[in-house]
Write an enzyme that holds these catalytic residues in place. Structure first.
Site, short mmCIF file in Angstrom:
data_model
loop_
_atom_site.label_atom_id
_atom_site.label_comp_id
_atom_site.label_asym_id
_atom_site.label_seq_id
_atom_site.Cartn_x
_atom_site.Cartn_y
_atom_site.Cartn_z
N CYS A 1 11.30 67.00 30.31
CA CYS A 1 10.27 66.36 31.13
C CYS A 1 10.16 67.07 32.49
O CYS A 1 9.68 68.19 32.53
CB CYS A 1 10.55 64.86 31.24
SG CYS A 1 9.02 63.95 31.51
N HIS B 1 10.93 63.20 25.72
CA HIS B 1 12.36 62.87 25.87
C HIS B 1 13.02 62.79 24.49
O HIS B 1 13.08 61.72 23.90
CB HIS B 1 12.51 61.52 26.56
CG HIS B 1 12.10 61.53 27.98
ND1 HIS B 1 13.01 61.66 29.02
CD2 HIS B 1 10.88 61.43 28.55
CE1 HIS B 1 12.35 61.65 30.17
NE2 HIS B 1 11.06 61.50 29.92
N GLU C 1 16.02 62.70 23.86
CA GLU C 1 17.25 61.88 23.92
C GLU C 1 17.03 60.43 23.48
O GLU C 1 17.97 59.75 23.10
CB GLU C 1 17.85 61.93 25.33
CG GLU C 1 17.09 61.19 26.43
CD GLU C 1 15.99 62.03 27.11
OE1 GLU C 1 15.52 63.01 26.49
OE2 GLU C 1 15.61 61.68 28.24
N1 GLN Z 1 7.93 63.18 37.48
C1 GLN Z 1 7.41 63.85 36.34
C2 GLN Z 1 6.10 63.24 35.87
O1 GLN Z 1 5.80 62.12 36.17
C3 GLN Z 1 8.43 63.91 35.22
C4 GLN Z 1 8.84 62.58 34.70
C5 GLN Z 1 10.12 62.61 33.92
O2 GLN Z 1 10.91 63.56 34.03
N2 GLN Z 1 10.36 61.58 33.15
O3 GLN Z 1 5.35 63.87 35.16
#
Ligand code: GLN
Length: 540
Positions: free
Chosen positions: A384, A510, A512
């Protein structure tokens, strides 16, 4: 509701005793006997969901397939049971009140005074019973957050009392408590448990089973004393001794016959046996690794391990599956100020993971960590925000776009390689408005990622607002970065990789959140395998 059995788990004496692990372990034991089980967590705080909470407050925010932002205990439920959860599995006081107030405004209670009893408690009961509304589960295990005696959990305990009163045959209460050891006296002490049970009794709830967290085994005398003072049968006093891994807890509880006691109390005479073969196999691999690697997790919430719970557990599943112990070193991204510090702190690692996150703090350190992994051929996974940092790093240091950034941090950057989607630009409300939950992703054939997943169409869970800016696609492709996974419906880049590097991937989703004991995630497995390979090369 008639056939479903309801098991409530309350906590006494102190927080952090592990109600979530107890619930997940019990569910595992029942599932191993062939029952259909689900677990639900009721959280007494007023936030509608934990999505707006800082990880320092409450650990990681876990995301379900249907896009609910939930308590991290739901992660344990999925990891233990290998069954997806949903919004219905996590309810907060905020959500209960929100729905009661909406009903009041609609006129559903016209003429009535809306009160905690019965309106709030009815809404709580509705949320508990609706999880298995079509009789889809044999057991619903409902964990009541907080500690008995807290003002904010009173309506939940009252709802439990009402369910017990109406349906005694099909419900029971497990109270998880602490039996502290006083080393000066050399004794285990039962008084806090007696008081905590008394508090539950004052609220009209008699626990049926006591699960006792302890650092030392409970002898017969102690068990007898607890049973007598707490009005619980002696065989229903269950020891839960500290374990070296949470994955051992189901077996410890099985030894104590927790599942048998529960089943006999709920009227099951002819007990089907428990099949824990694959669980035991996993545990034996976990405990007897043939290799070991050290992987660094670069993040800004490293002081609190729970902030990266699902990532840590994914490494445990993946590591066990290839009999390799993963030592996870947590590295504060704010410390990685320049190349020299990176060299000092990251050099000995066999893999580097740059973690998800929000906001400016520590982001330059994350970008420095990506650069170190990329230029030193160290296996790298960006998740992410970690992927977004990999995009920014590549833009700055390979494409020569020195000003490249994400508009999350620098709204006016002249090279917004990571930017908000058009739809997101109109959204100003923070709660529940990110790109959330499961989304389809198509993998390009003949890429590293395709080999890892072994199929072209996958679905992974998301939680973010910002995205790879397609305007820059050509530049990245020409410079050798593969955009190897995308969401065709929204035309969004989901995966990046560097074929010139031994193992370098960034994913906008994600992974995970989908790793379980029964199904270790292929991306984590491949990452650990690459780290192991790298560590062996290092030694040559
Ligand atoms: N802050 C980033 C976004 O909103 C990544 C979010 C995250 O890592 N879950 O796109």
């Amino acid at each position: 509701m008639a056939d479903t059995k309801y098991i409530f788990v309350t906590g006494g004496v102190t927080s952090s005793l592990g109600k979530g692990i107890l619930s997940a372990s019990l569910a595992k034991l029942l599932q191993a006997r062939g029952f259909r089980v689900t677990i639900q967590k009721l959280d007494p705080y007023i936030n509608v969901d934990p999505g707006t909470l800082n990880p320092y407050e409450h650990g990681e925010c876990y995301v379900t397939e249907d896009g609910a932002e939930t308590d991290l205990d739901l992660g344990h439920y999925e990891r233990f049971l290998n069954v997806p959860t949903s919004q219905a599995n996590n309810v907060t006081t905020g959500r209960i009140y929100q729905s009661v107030i909406e009903k009041e405004r609609r006129g559903d209670y016209l003429g009535e005074t809306v009160q905690v009893i019965p309106h709030i408690t009815d809404e709580i009961i509705r949320n508990i019973t609706s999880v298995s509304s079509s009789g889809s589960f044999d057991f619903v295990i409902t964990e009541i957050g907080g500690t008995v005696g807290d003002i904010e959990s009173l309506p939940y305990v009252e709802a439990v009392r009402q369910i017990r009163f109406a349906n005694r045959k099909n419900s029971l209460v497990i109270h998880l408590t602490l039996i502290p050891y006083l080393s000066a006296a050399g004794e285990l002490k039962t008084k806090p448990t007696q008081h905590s049970v008394k508090m539950l009794l004052e609220l009209g709830v008699q626990p049926d089973i006591l699960v006792c967290r302890t650092e030392h085994p409970l002898n017969e005398g102690i068990r007898h004393k607890i049973a007598l003072f707490c009005n619980v049968e002696k065989h229903a006093v269950i020891e839960c001794i500290d374990a070296s891994s949470i994955y051992e807890v189901p077996l410890l509880l099985e030894k104590e016959k927790l599942d048998e006691v529960i089943l006999s109390k709920l009227g099951f005479d002819d007990l089907p046996g428990a099949d824990l073969y694959t669980w035991k196999q996993f545990l034996s691999k976990l405990k007897n690794p043939k290799n070991s690697v050290e992987i660094g997790l670069v993040g800004k919430y490293v002081e609190l391990k729970d902030a990266y719970k699902s990532i840590a557990e994914s490494f445990i599943h993946a590591g066990a599956s290839i009999e390799c112990q993963v030592k996870l070193r947590l590295i504060h991204s704010e410390a990685l100020k320049d190349d020299d510090v990176c060299e000092e702190k990251l050099k000995s690692l066999s893999g580097i993971l740059v973690a998800p996150g929000f906001g400016e703090r520590g982001i330059e350190g994350k970008i420095n960590a990506v650069k170190f992994a990329r230029t030193n051929n160290i296996p790298f996974l960006g998740i992410c925000l970690g992927m977004q940092c990999a995009v920014i790093e590549f833009a700055r240091n390979t494409l020569g776009l020195k000003e490249a950034h994400t508009t999350e941090i620098d709204k006016n950057t002249i090279h917004p390689v990571i930017d908000l989607m058009k739809e997101q630009k109109r959204i100003h409300i923070k709660g529940g408005t990110m790109r959330l939950g499961g989304y389809h992703c198509r993998l390009q054939p003949d890429t590293g990622i395709f080999k890892i997943y072994g199929q072209a169409d996958i679905s992974e869970r998301h939680r973010h607002r910002f995205e790879f800016n397609n305007h820059y696609k050509d530049g990245f492709l020409k410079a050798g970065m593969l955009l190897s996974g995308n969401n065709p419906e929204l035309n969004l880049v989901e995966i990046i990789e560097l074929p010139s590097h031994p193992w370098f991937f960034g994913v906008q989703f994600h992974p995970e959140f989908k790793s379980t004991v029964a199904n270790p995630h292929p991306l984590f497995r491949a990452f650990v395998a690459a780290a192991l390979h790298y560590s062996k090369l290092e030694k040559l």
